[in-house]
Design a protein around this motif. Structure first.
Motif, mmCIF file in Angstrom:
data_model
loop_
_atom_site.group_PDB
_atom_site.id
_atom_site.type_symbol
_atom_site.label_atom_id
_atom_site.label_comp_id
_atom_site.label_asym_id
_atom_site.label_seq_id
_atom_site.Cartn_x
_atom_site.Cartn_y
_atom_site.Cartn_z
ATOM 1 N N MET A 142 50.080 56.861 -43.875
ATOM 2 C CA MET A 142 50.886 55.648 -44.023
ATOM 3 C C MET A 142 51.513 55.255 -42.683
ATOM 4 S SD MET A 142 50.552 54.493 -47.033
ATOM 5 C CE MET A 142 51.880 53.324 -47.136
ATOM 6 N N LYS A 143 51.974 56.245 -41.930
ATOM 7 C CA LYS A 143 52.543 55.953 -40.608
ATOM 8 C C LYS A 143 51.485 55.359 -39.695
ATOM 9 C CE LYS A 143 56.232 59.378 -40.576
ATOM 10 N NZ LYS A 143 56.733 60.625 -40.020
ATOM 11 N N GLN A 144 50.278 55.904 -39.744
ATOM 12 C CA GLN A 144 49.171 55.388 -38.937
ATOM 13 C C GLN A 144 48.853 53.940 -39.323
ATOM 14 O OE1 GLN A 144 47.356 56.767 -36.435
ATOM 15 N NE2 GLN A 144 48.519 58.671 -36.434
ATOM 16 N N MET A 145 48.858 53.663 -40.618
ATOM 17 C CA MET A 145 48.569 52.307 -41.102
ATOM 18 C C MET A 145 49.655 51.330 -40.641
ATOM 19 S SD MET A 145 45.745 52.265 -42.992
ATOM 20 C CE MET A 145 45.850 51.085 -44.295
ATOM 21 N N GLN A 146 50.919 51.759 -40.709
ATOM 22 C CA GLN A 146 52.019 50.892 -40.273
ATOM 23 C C GLN A 146 51.924 50.622 -38.772
ATOM 24 O OE1 GLN A 146 55.361 53.167 -41.665
ATOM 25 N NE2 GLN A 146 55.477 52.057 -43.602
ATOM 26 N N LYS A 147 51.559 51.637 -38.018
ATOM 27 C CA LYS A 147 51.397 51.495 -36.572
ATOM 28 C C LYS A 147 50.268 50.502 -36.267
ATOM 29 C CE LYS A 147 51.291 54.673 -32.650
ATOM 30 N NZ LYS A 147 51.053 56.068 -32.249
ATOM 31 N N GLY A 149 51.895 65.494 -47.000
ATOM 32 C CA GLY A 149 52.048 65.308 -45.559
ATOM 33 C C GLY A 149 50.947 64.437 -44.987
ATOM 34 N N ASN A 150 49.725 64.662 -45.465
ATOM 35 C CA ASN A 150 48.598 63.860 -45.003
ATOM 36 C C ASN A 150 48.769 62.393 -45.397
ATOM 37 O OD1 ASN A 150 47.278 65.949 -43.763
ATOM 38 N ND2 ASN A 150 45.939 66.385 -45.502
ATOM 39 N N MET A 151 49.247 62.159 -46.607
ATOM 40 C CA MET A 151 49.430 60.801 -47.090
ATOM 41 C C MET A 151 50.522 60.101 -46.281
ATOM 42 S SD MET A 151 48.204 58.624 -49.030
ATOM 43 C CE MET A 151 47.721 58.658 -50.713
ATOM 44 N N GLY A 152 51.614 60.808 -46.007
ATOM 45 C CA GLY A 152 52.696 60.244 -45.206
ATOM 46 C C GLY A 152 52.236 59.929 -43.803
#
Length: 103
Positions: free
Chosen positions: A9-14, A3-6
């Motif tokens: 990844m969402k934060q990085m994409q944002k 969950g933390n990794m996902g």
């Protein structure tokens, strides 16, 4: 842990989308610099493309081409520095606090 990794990844994409938007906005900006008290003016966009050079007629002296060249160089270097400074200021907000070499 997954969950933390996902989430990361969402934060990085944002962040990547924000960076791309900021970069696009920078590319659309116009920058202007002059030398010799406005005798030579150079305009550029955020992509570091020179879009216009304006030279006042009274600065054109066939016996002193070197002065005109110096004024053009000074104005061009100034406008390019402005673009670099604005780019560093704008894009630097995305790299603050990141370990070196991450981006």
């Amino acid at each position: 842990m997954k969950g933390n990794m996902g989430n990361m990844m969402k934060q990085m994409q944002k962040m990547q989308k924000k960076m791309m938007k900021a970069q696009d906005e920078l590319h659309e900006m116009s920058f202007e610099a002059s030398a010799g008290g406005g005798m030579v003016t150079v305009l550029a966009n955020g992509k570091k493309e020179i879009t216009d050079v304006q030279i006042k007629e009274e600065v054109v002296d066939p016996d002193d081409i070197e002065m005109l060249q110096d004024l053009i160089l000074a104005a061009t270097n100034d406008v390019l520095k402005q673009i670099d400074d604005k780019t560093n200021e704008t894009m630097g907000q995305f790299t603050k606090g990141l370990p070196g070499g991450m981006f």
